[in-house]
Scaffold this motif. Structure first.
Motif, PDB file in Angstrom:
ATOM      1  N   PRO A  20       0.822  -1.225   0.000  1.00  0.00           N
ATOM      2  CA  PRO A  20       0.000   0.000   0.000  1.00  0.00           C
ATOM      3  C   PRO A  20       0.849   1.265   0.000  1.00  0.00           C
ATOM      4  N   ILE A  21       0.390   2.275  -0.749  1.00  0.00           N
ATOM      5  CA  ILE A  21       1.159   3.501  -0.928  1.00  0.00           C
ATOM      6  C   ILE A  21       1.478   4.180   0.395  1.00  0.00           C
ATOM      7  N   SER A  22       0.545   4.145   1.351  1.00  0.00           N
ATOM      8  CA  SER A  22       0.792   4.791   2.640  1.00  0.00           C
ATOM      9  C   SER A  22       1.968   4.144   3.353  1.00  0.00           C
ATOM     10  N   LEU A  23       2.038   2.798   3.328  1.00  0.00           N
ATOM     11  CA  LEU A  23       3.166   2.099   3.959  1.00  0.00           C
ATOM     12  C   LEU A  23       4.456   2.364   3.201  1.00  0.00           C
ATOM     13  N   GLY A  24       4.357   2.489   1.875  1.00  0.00           N
ATOM     14  CA  GLY A  24       5.536   2.802   1.079  1.00  0.00           C
ATOM     15  C   GLY A  24       6.100   4.170   1.414  1.00  0.00           C
ATOM     16  N   GLY A 277      -9.256   7.462   7.256  1.00  0.00           N
ATOM     17  CA  GLY A 277      -8.015   6.920   7.814  1.00  0.00           C
ATOM     18  C   GLY A 277      -6.950   6.741   6.753  1.00  0.00           C
ATOM     19  N   ARG A 278      -7.370   6.250   5.588  1.00  0.00           N
ATOM     20  CA  ARG A 278      -6.404   6.069   4.491  1.00  0.00           C
ATOM     21  C   ARG A 278      -5.827   7.414   4.050  1.00  0.00           C
ATOM     22  N   VAL A 279      -6.712   8.410   3.895  1.00  0.00           N
ATOM     23  CA  VAL A 279      -6.258   9.745   3.479  1.00  0.00           C
ATOM     24  C   VAL A 279      -5.333  10.347   4.533  1.00  0.00           C
ATOM     25  N   THR A 280      -5.689  10.189   5.813  1.00  0.00           N
ATOM     26  CA  THR A 280      -4.907  10.773   6.902  1.00  0.00           C
ATOM     27  C   THR A 280      -3.506  10.186   6.962  1.00  0.00           C
ATOM     28  N   ILE A 281      -3.414   8.851   6.851  1.00  0.00           N
ATOM     29  CA  ILE A 281      -2.104   8.200   6.894  1.00  0.00           C
ATOM     30  C   ILE A 281      -1.240   8.657   5.721  1.00  0.00           C
ATOM     31  N   MET A 282      -1.848   8.718   4.534  1.00  0.00           N
ATOM     32  CA  MET A 282      -1.092   9.133   3.357  1.00  0.00           C
ATOM     33  C   MET A 282      -0.648  10.586   3.463  1.00  0.00           C
ATOM     34  N   ALA A 284      -0.130  12.324   6.268  1.00  0.00           N
ATOM     35  CA  ALA A 284       0.935  12.415   7.280  1.00  0.00           C
ATOM     36  C   ALA A 284       2.263  11.942   6.706  1.00  0.00           C
ATOM     37  N   ALA A 285       2.217  10.820   5.966  1.00  0.00           N
ATOM     38  CA  ALA A 285       3.440  10.291   5.369  1.00  0.00           C
ATOM     39  C   ALA A 285       3.987  11.247   4.310  1.00  0.00           C
ATOM     40  N   SER A 286       3.081  11.915   3.592  1.00  0.00           N
ATOM     41  CA  SER A 286       3.523  12.839   2.549  1.00  0.00           C
ATOM     42  C   SER A 286       4.196  14.072   3.140  1.00  0.00           C
TER      43      SER A 286
END
Length: 429
Positions: A20-24, A277-282, A284-286
């Motif tokens: 998943p892109i967020s984990l990447g 949650g998916r948007v938030t994680i991505m 934060a990672a961005s």
């Protein structure tokens, strides 16, 4: 720059293995922090202040919740029936209804995926029963769903505003004319195809039947009115307007249309929490990715490289749009937004290109990517809900993508098509 390319290699590695892109993003960020020995306190402060302290980003879950209520509460069915009555007995009427319904629903969802998976299911089934070719029905549904994030509200525009600092209100207004142009162009294309293939005419409605369907649709049609009037009257911020519109969608689903149970309400809340949650994680990672880009001077290097090729801003716009179009054919919208936009936004700003104009253009590029083979998300959604083969849908949608690309280049080289309405509304100087 070696400190930048090692995390990028990690990110590419995660893509190859379908992580998943967020984990990447998180993995590449951790690698960067480890090899540079960066102060974690600085990075944490950037994430907290850059995202969790950003009031605008709260609009995203509100728009997601509103779309979920609309789809689950069968509000989209009322909109579809209204559009059928409005179009009437024209040749290829359901194709026109498909376009018109997506344009109206765009003022409620802000998401192409919500359009394709929600009202799209109704559109495909109706067109199939009426004798339309299934690949054409799926392709048109996928193409028209791209209008969702162009006409306000728009989740991608909210995220772009957070990344660029551009006004959400100006971006929303800037998307109105391009969204209507795409709707009009797809309507003309579908009309030509319908005549050529002799698709059936629509149902004839009496004036009484038309009034009945209009009356039933009025509560649903008021949702975008409440949203946009709230924002542009200055009474509400986009976030507050999104919350009010989500509440309104719930109320009409429960008390007006009586089509939503407690179980469905809880399901909508769960789906919204998961999507948020998916948007938030991505996001934060961005923020870590943005920190890395700024720290390593990637934007400066990119600007110097582009300027070494040419100083013509319109040619540079062409190059950026061409690159993002190619990226949209193979990458998810999230990857493009969170990885590549932070690199090009400073370049665009330094060249004096209007950020609102650029934002609308780049959001449209990403939305076209959702319907472009081989990996367009909306293609997969329509194929999944219809059972149609992806290769058949891809063959039908290529001319529609060409139509949308023509509109894209039109708004790129005639900026007034984007900026006129925001300027008229007082959102731009």
């Amino acid at each position: 720059m070696i400190n930048f390319w090692i995390p990028v290699a990690v990110l590419v590695f995660t893509f190859i293995f379908n992580i998943p892109i967020s984990l990447g993003l998180i993995s590449s960020g951790v690698v960067y922090l480890a090899i540079t020995g960066a102060d974690l306190g600085i990075v944490a402060d950037k994430i907290v202040n850059g995202m969790y302290g950003n009031y605008t980003i709260l609009a995203v879950p509100m728009f997601v919740l509103m779309a979920n209520f609309m789809n689950s509460g069968k509000v989209t069915q009322r909109l579809f029936d209204f559009c059928k009555a409005l179009i009437g007995r024209k040749r290829g009427a359901l194709a026109q209804v498909n376009v018109l319904t997506s344009v109206i629903f765009a003022g409620m969802s802000g998401s192409a995926v919500a359009d394709a998976s929600g009202v799209g299911m109704i559109e495909i089934e109706a067109m199939k029963e009426d004798g339309y070719d299934l690949p054409f029905s799926c392709a048109l549904t996928s193409a028209t769903s791209t209008v969702g994030p162009i006409i306000p509200p728009s989740i991608p525009m909210v995220i772009y505003a957070m990344l660029s600092g551009a006004s959400v209100g100006a971006l929303f207004m800037g998307g109105v004319v391009p969204g209507l142009l795409i709707g009009g162009a797809l309507s003309i294309y579908s009309a030509v195809v319908s005549i050529k293939r002799n698709y059936p005419r629509g149902q004839k409605y009496t004036f009484k039947q038309f009034c009945m369907h209009t009356f039933k649709a009025i509560p649903a049609l008021m949702a975008p009115v409440i949203l946009l009037v709230g924002i542009y009257s200055g009474v509400m911020t986009p976030t507050e307007a999104g919350a009010i519109a989500a509440l309104y969608s719930l109320l009409i689903s429960v008390f007006v249309y009586r089509s939503m149970s407690w179980k469905q309400i809880i399901g909508c809340l769960k789906d919204t929490a998961l999507q948020t949650g998916r948007v938030t994680i991505m996001t934060a990672a961005s923020c870590v990715m943005s920190y890395m880009v700024a720290k390593e001077g990637v934007s400066v290097a990119a600007a110097n490289f582009i300027l070494s090729l040419t100083n013509d801003r319109y040619f540079i716009l062409f190059l950026i749009i061409l690159v993002f179009t190619l990226l949209g054919m193979i990458l998810d919208v999230g990857v493009i937004q969170y990885i590549f936009l932070p690199i090009v936004i400073p370049v665009v700003s330094a060249l004096g290109i209007d950020l609102v104009h650029f934002g609308v253009c780049i959001v449209l590029v990403m939305m076209i990517g959702l319907s472009t083979p081989p990996f367009g998300m909306c293609l997969f959604i329509t194929a999944s809900i219809s059972g149609c083969k992806l290769k058949d849908i891809s063959r039908e949608i290529l001319p529609m993508c060409a139509v949308m690309m023509a509109i894209l280049f039109l708004i790129t080289y005639i900026p007034a098509l984007v900026t006129w309405l925001p300027q008229t509304m007082g959102y731009m100087g």
